[in-house]
Design a protein around this motif. Structure first.
Motif: not given
Length: 264
Positions: A146-148, A153, A159, A162-163, A167, A189, A192, A194
């Motif tokens: 999802s977040l990469h 992403a 983002l 949602w990130r 988290l 994560l 990353y 975002g």
């Protein structure tokens, strides 16, 4: 199974502190004397398996950790741990399959306690399309996917929000389970890109109630809300870690698009 190196009293004290409970608080909740609990934690008294399970219940310990504490006390594990493919879990597999199939044409996945993908319905291809192969090689971690930047992403339109939601949820799960794998995943994560969530949510009806997933598919914006389904009375370590993540359309345009994709 071998007996773990840490004594039962040390394990108990660690979980009690993780939950922010005093000895007196836990003793009252478990119906034992604070003196006896103190003796258990210091190793002066050996707890019975019934007491270990009672204390573990009050501490909301995961089933695997309850087994670990029983082993530390010199007792056999109380909860079995089967592979999902084992015959004993056939009713679980059937229930999950019914949930996933019944949710079509909307995406739904079955994940384990570390967010690894176990099963999915065909609609999940909407999310995996465009992701790089290294994120889709088993075991697939759905949070990493999802977040990469090589995963979902770039197509998540909100983002930062949602990130932050994912988290926060992962952090809460790590604290509740005291699982080092989840702490490591959270750290990964969190590194990353975002951005950061806005101080105030987007001012629309959906965002005032839940954090939606706003996702770009080709030239369309799709909007989803998600739900999590757990097994209510798990007595197996494997089953206790399973969850179904299901996505529902948050507007009529998304509903129409998903039904169109399912028939095309």
């Amino acid at each position: 199974m071998t007996r773990p190196g840490r004594p039962v009293g040390e394990l108990l004290r660690g979980w009690r502190r993780t939950r922010g409970m005093s000895q007196l608080d836990l003793a009252i909740e478990a119906g034992v004397s604070a003196r006896h609990l103190s003796f258990v934690e210091t190793g002066r008294s050996r707890p019975s398996p019934e007491l270990i399970l009672r204390l573990a219940e009050q501490l909301a310990m995961p089933l695997a950790e309850r087994n670990t504490m029983l082993l530390a006390g010199g007792y056999a594990p109380a909860y079995p741990s089967h592979e999902l493919s084992d015959p004993e879990l056939a009713p679980v597999r059937a229930a999950v399959r019914q949930i996933l199939d019944g949710h079509r044409p909307y995406p739904a996945v079955l994940i384990d306690q570390h967010w690894h993908l176990v099963e999915a319905n065909p609609a999940v291809a909407l999310f995996t399309a465009g992701a790089q192969s290294h994120l889709l090689t088993p075991p697939v971690n759905v949070l990493r996917l999802s977040l990469h930047p090589d995963g979902m992403a770039p197509r998540i339109l909100n983002l930062p929000e949602w990130r932050a939601h994912l988290l926060s949820r992962l952090r809460q799960q790590a604290v509740m389970t005291n699982d080092p794998v989840l702490y490591d995943l959270h750290e990964e994560l969190g590194g990353y890109p975002g951005g950061h969530a806005h101080a105030a949510p987007i001012n629309d009806a959906v965002s005032r109630v839940v954090v939606p997933l706003r996702y770009r598919h080709n030239d369309r914006e799709l909007s989803f809300v998600s739900t999590t389904t757990l097994f209510g009375t798990p007595l197996d370590v494997t089953v206790s870690g399973l969850a179904v993540e299901a996505f529902f359309p948050a507007d009529s345009a998304t509903t129409e698009t998903l039904h169109t994709l399912a028939t095309s």
